[in-house]
Design a protein around this motif. Structure first.
Motif, PDB file in Angstrom:
ATOM      1  N   VAL A 191       0.843  -1.192   0.000  1.00 18.61           N
ATOM      2  CA  VAL A 191       0.000   0.000   0.000  1.00 18.61           C
ATOM      3  C   VAL A 191       0.881   1.245   0.000  1.00 18.61           C
ATOM      4  N   GLU A 192       0.487   2.255  -0.762  1.00 13.57           N
ATOM      5  CA  GLU A 192       1.151   3.558  -0.735  1.00 13.57           C
ATOM      6  C   GLU A 192       0.319   4.470   0.159  1.00 13.57           C
ATOM      7  N   ILE A 193       0.873   4.879   1.295  1.00 13.13           N
ATOM      8  CA  ILE A 193       0.159   5.757   2.212  1.00 13.13           C
ATOM      9  C   ILE A 193       0.116   7.163   1.592  1.00 13.13           C
ATOM     10  N   PRO A 194      -1.067   7.759   1.459  1.00 19.17           N
ATOM     11  CA  PRO A 194      -1.145   9.089   0.831  1.00 19.17           C
ATOM     12  C   PRO A 194      -0.459  10.157   1.664  1.00 19.17           C
ATOM     13  N   ASP A 218      12.123  14.423   6.526  1.00 20.55           N
ATOM     14  CA  ASP A 218      13.279  14.255   5.633  1.00 20.55           C
ATOM     15  C   ASP A 218      14.626  14.405   6.323  1.00 20.55           C
ATOM     16  N   HIS A 219      14.702  15.117   7.477  1.00 18.90           N
ATOM     17  CA  HIS A 219      15.995  15.350   8.127  1.00 18.90           C
ATOM     18  C   HIS A 219      16.179  14.678   9.488  1.00 18.90           C
ATOM     19  N   ASP A 220      15.097  14.458  10.229  1.00 16.03           N
ATOM     20  CA  ASP A 220      15.240  14.176  11.650  1.00 16.03           C
ATOM     21  C   ASP A 220      14.838  12.778  12.107  1.00 16.03           C
ATOM     22  N   LEU A 221      14.262  11.960  11.259  1.00 17.30           N
ATOM     23  CA  LEU A 221      14.027  10.566  11.616  1.00 17.30           C
ATOM     24  C   LEU A 221      15.354   9.812  11.622  1.00 17.30           C
ATOM     25  N   THR A 222      15.411   8.732  12.385  1.00 18.16           N
ATOM     26  CA  THR A 222      16.677   8.036  12.598  1.00 18.16           C
ATOM     27  C   THR A 222      16.658   6.629  11.999  1.00 18.16           C
ATOM     28  N   GLU A 270      12.659  14.128  -3.568  1.00 20.21           N
ATOM     29  CA  GLU A 270      11.245  13.856  -3.315  1.00 20.21           C
ATOM     30  C   GLU A 270      11.019  12.361  -3.086  1.00 20.21           C
ATOM     31  N   GLU A 271      11.712  11.543  -3.860  1.00 20.03           N
ATOM     32  CA  GLU A 271      11.596  10.098  -3.712  1.00 20.03           C
ATOM     33  C   GLU A 271      12.181   9.636  -2.379  1.00 20.03           C
ATOM     34  N   LEU A 272      13.291  10.226  -1.973  1.00 19.00           N
ATOM     35  CA  LEU A 272      13.919   9.896  -0.691  1.00 19.00           C
ATOM     36  C   LEU A 272      13.007  10.277   0.474  1.00 19.00           C
ATOM     37  N   LYS A 273      12.422  11.474   0.410  1.00 20.83           N
ATOM     38  CA  LYS A 273      11.523  11.933   1.474  1.00 20.83           C
ATOM     39  C   LYS A 273      10.307  11.030   1.574  1.00 20.83           C
ATOM     40  N   ASN A 274       9.749  10.641   0.446  1.00 23.62           N
ATOM     41  CA  ASN A 274       8.575   9.767   0.463  1.00 23.62           C
ATOM     42  C   ASN A 274       8.925   8.372   0.995  1.00 23.62           C
ATOM     43  N   PHE A 275      10.127   7.890   0.679  1.00 22.61           N
ATOM     44  CA  PHE A 275      10.575   6.597   1.207  1.00 22.61           C
ATOM     45  C   PHE A 275      10.575   6.621   2.736  1.00 22.61           C
ATOM     46  N   LYS A 276      11.111   7.692   3.299  1.00 26.22           N
ATOM     47  CA  LYS A 276      11.142   7.814   4.757  1.00 26.22           C
ATOM     48  C   LYS A 276       9.722   7.921   5.318  1.00 26.22           C
ATOM     49  N   TYR A 277       8.890   8.696   4.650  1.00 29.86           N
ATOM     50  CA  TYR A 277       7.508   8.859   5.100  1.00 29.86           C
ATOM     51  C   TYR A 277       6.766   7.531   5.102  1.00 29.86           C
ATOM     52  N   GLN A 319      -2.470  13.299  23.211  1.00 26.98           N
ATOM     53  CA  GLN A 319      -2.425  14.504  22.401  1.00 26.98           C
ATOM     54  C   GLN A 319      -2.538  14.078  20.948  1.00 26.98           C
ATOM     55  N   GLY A 320      -2.406  15.023  20.043  1.00 34.40           N
ATOM     56  CA  GLY A 320      -2.373  14.673  18.626  1.00 34.40           C
ATOM     57  C   GLY A 320      -0.963  14.334  18.186  1.00 34.40           C
ATOM     58  N   PHE A 321      -0.749  14.318  16.862  1.00 33.72           N
ATOM     59  CA  PHE A 321       0.564  13.965  16.327  1.00 33.72           C
ATOM     60  C   PHE A 321       0.622  14.388  14.867  1.00 33.72           C
ATOM     61  N   PHE A 322       1.804  14.806  14.431  1.00 34.95           N
ATOM     62  CA  PHE A 322       2.003  15.138  13.028  1.00 34.95           C
ATOM     63  C   PHE A 322       2.309  13.870  12.244  1.00 34.95           C
ATOM     64  N   LEU A 323       1.490  13.578  11.267  1.00 34.67           N
ATOM     65  CA  LEU A 323       1.664  12.392  10.422  1.00 34.67           C
ATOM     66  C   LEU A 323       2.127  12.838   9.043  1.00 34.67           C
ATOM     67  N   GLY A 324       3.285  13.500   9.043  1.00 36.37           N
ATOM     68  CA  GLY A 324       3.793  14.089   7.811  1.00 36.37           C
ATOM     69  C   GLY A 324       3.191  15.455   7.530  1.00 36.37           C
ATOM     70  N   ASP A 325       2.221  15.874   8.317  1.00 36.92           N
ATOM     71  CA  ASP A 325       1.616  17.200   8.161  1.00 36.92           C
ATOM     72  C   ASP A 325       2.697  18.257   8.387  1.00 36.92           C
ATOM     73  N   HIS A 326       2.764  19.220   7.485  1.00 34.22           N
ATOM     74  CA  HIS A 326       3.803  20.259   7.521  1.00 34.22           C
ATOM     75  C   HIS A 326       5.208  19.647   7.411  1.00 34.22           C
ATOM     76  N   GLY A 327       5.268  18.399   6.934  1.00 36.47           N
ATOM     77  CA  GLY A 327       6.560  17.730   6.793  1.00 36.47           C
ATOM     78  C   GLY A 327       7.108  17.180   8.094  1.00 36.47           C
ATOM     79  N   TRP A 328       6.273  17.113   9.146  1.00 38.33           N
ATOM     80  CA  TRP A 328       6.752  16.782  10.483  1.00 38.33           C
ATOM     81  C   TRP A 328       6.231  15.435  10.985  1.00 38.33           C
ATOM     82  N   TYR A 329       6.908  14.932  12.050  1.00 33.69           N
ATOM     83  CA  TYR A 329       6.360  13.956  12.976  1.00 33.69           C
ATOM     84  C   TYR A 329       6.435  14.614  14.359  1.00 33.69           C
ATOM     85  N   ASP A 330       5.987  13.953  15.403  1.00 35.58           N
ATOM     86  CA  ASP A 330       5.950  14.438  16.785  1.00 35.58           C
ATOM     87  C   ASP A 330       4.778  15.401  16.999  1.00 35.58           C
TER      88      ASP A 330
END
Length: 494
Positions: A191-194, A218-222, A270-277, A319-330
């Motif tokens: 599945v490709e998560i939108p 794109d920068h801060d996940l480990t 863009e492909e790298l960022k989506n891979f991480k997402y 609380q809530g959480f960023f699910l790639g919203d604004h490019g973020w997690y946490d």
């Protein structure tokens, strides 16, 4: 009227937009949806401080962070203070706290005033977690969601049938590092998560607080977060120090998933960022799937035991959480995805099935509502309000139309500036005061204070800060007056 049993199920970091009853495009959550379908869904439930331990303390006490003593992750909770479970005990409730406590350990911080308790140490582990059971350390074998579920089921089965009960079932999932169970480790493989609409937000109208945040996909996940093989000699277990920042050039650049051992190369950033997402989101949603199963088991047991009619069941998250919203997690920010909590509730004796409310409720209001539903007098020093009437009557008036928020952990962990603000049904005004103020778990480096204003009707994704727009000048004057009125009412003097 017979006092209801209360089952309060809470996860850590579960955003409402990862639940199908809230219109998620990502996944399906049939048992969470079952609570909503058999009861009620709140679309405007918010937290007053979007970080784990402080939110939990607010829920227990019905008091803002600065009054309950837990403003940051490093503040221990004084469990001797008044809480709604203690007040329920005084009128005959049997109480249990099972799972994630995360409010300090030992001394006066353990959940000692429950009839039964077994909690994770700190954040806890996904597999074979060490737990403290009635004050004694014990390691349990298996997957943490299943362990917490089984304990909760055992408490319900072994309850004193002559007494009402409160069960607080607190899951670790889907908190970082998002490790799924064996059952769901391959879920979503094909599945490709939108991506969310704001995935490539450039923060162009926001203040520097947004640009300085260290929680980008794109920068801060480990390597640990994404289950990738780290480079030779790379530390594998310190998530703050082995982030996978994109290289200057993709020429010859690869990342290797642990499960396949086969390097993956990329043709674009863009492909790298989506891979991480995709890696992040699939594991996150796999953890959610186990929680949904857990809820189903609890609901089925209530039916089997014949007590579903007499039992309030709540599902929420801290609380809530960023699910790639604004490019973020946490979380942490006052932006909507972090501020907004899921909240679904069923109680057949009082709540008509299939109801949806857009009235504002807060985690500050949970304690008062549970006490009210149980027929217990709400103490005068609690700061929230019961929304019992809203549950029982769809025409009941709103208990509030504006809220006060404050995040204290200046620059800690993800570099988020300290801030407070007001959210109404139409606007959100945020003030980044950007100081540590000597609080625990903060970094004592000031930033230039800044304001942000969002018109939530015109800009629900909060992409356009209109604080400097002259047409909002009068609105800003009113919002500032209302903000400081709320701040004073909350007894927040700092």
């Amino acid at each position: 009227m017979k006092q209801p049993n209360i089952i309060f199920i809470m996860t850590d970091d579960h955003a409402s937009h990862a639940m199908s009853c809230y219109g998620s495009k990502m996944n399906v959550t049939p048992n969470m949806d079952r609570i909503a379908n058999e009861g009620m869904r709140f679309d405007n439930c918010f937290c007053t401080n979007s970080i784990c331990a402080p939110s939990r303390a607010v829920i227990l006490t019905g008091k803002h962070s600065h009054l309950n003593g837990v403003v940051t992750l490093l503040d221990d909770f004084d469990a001797r203070q008044q809480t709604f479970p203690k007040l329920l005990q005084t009128v005959g409730y049997k109480t249990a706290m099972i799972g994630k406590w995360h409010l300090g350990e030992g001394g006066h911080s353990d959940p000692v005033d429950f009839d039964y308790w077994c909690v994770l140490h700190g954040q806890g582990d996904y597999y074979d977690p060490l737990m403290k059971q009635q004050g004694v350390d014990k390691r349990f074998k298996g997957y943490v969601t299943d362990i917490i579920t089984d304990m909760s089921l055992d408490f319900i089965k072994g309850r004193d049938k002559d007494k009402p009960f409160l069960l607080m079932c607190h899951h670790k999932a889907p908190h970082r590092p998002w490790i799924p169970s064996e059952k769901y480790k391959d879920l979503y493989n094909d599945v490709e998560i939108p991506q969310p609409e704001t995935f490539n937000d450039d923060y162009s109208t926001r203040c520097d607080a947004a640009r300085e945040a260290e929680m980008t996909v794109d920068h801060d996940l480990t390597y640990r977060d994404l289950k990738l093989v780290p480079p030779e000699g790379q530390v594998k277990v310190a998530p703050r120090f082995n982030k996978i920042a994109p290289p200057e050039s993709l020429d010859g650049y690869t990342l290797t998933p642990v499960e396949t051992g086969i390097p993956v190369s990329f043709n674009s950033y863009e492909e790298l960022k989506n891979f991480k997402y995709q890696r992040y989101m699939k594991d996150y949603l796999r953890c959610v799937a186990s929680v949904d199963d857990s809820i189903g088991e609890i609901l089925d047991l209530l039916d089997k035991e014949g007590i579903a009619e007499d039992t309030i069941v709540v599902y929420t998250s801290d609380q809530g959480f960023f699910l790639g919203d604004h490019g973020w997690y946490d979380k942490r920010f006052m932006y909507e995805e972090s501020l907004r909590m899921p909240f679904v509730i069923k109680y057949p004796k009082a709540i008509q099935p299939g109801r949806v409310s857009d009235k504002m409720i807060l985690n500050l209001d949970f304690a008062e509502t549970f006490l009210d539903l149980a027929g217990v007098k709400i103490p005068d020093d609690m700061q929230g309000q019961s929304f019992k009437q809203i549950l029982e009557d769809e025409n009941a008036p709103a208990i509030q139309t504006e809220m006060y928020y404050r995040y204290w952990m200046h620059l800690a962990d993800h570099g988020i500036w300290s801030h407070y603000g007001i959210r109404t049904m139409d606007y959100k005004l945020i003030y980044y005061y950007a100081e540590a103020l000597g609080k625990s778990g903060t970094i004592d480096e000031t930033r230039e204070p800044a304001w942000e204003l969002f018109d939530l009707n015109k800009d629900p994704h909060e992409l356009n800060n209109v604080y400097d727009d002259p047409q909002y000048a009068d609105i800003i004057v009113k919002l500032k007056a209302d903000l400081y009125k709320l701040k004073a009412e909350a007894q927040d003097n700092e």
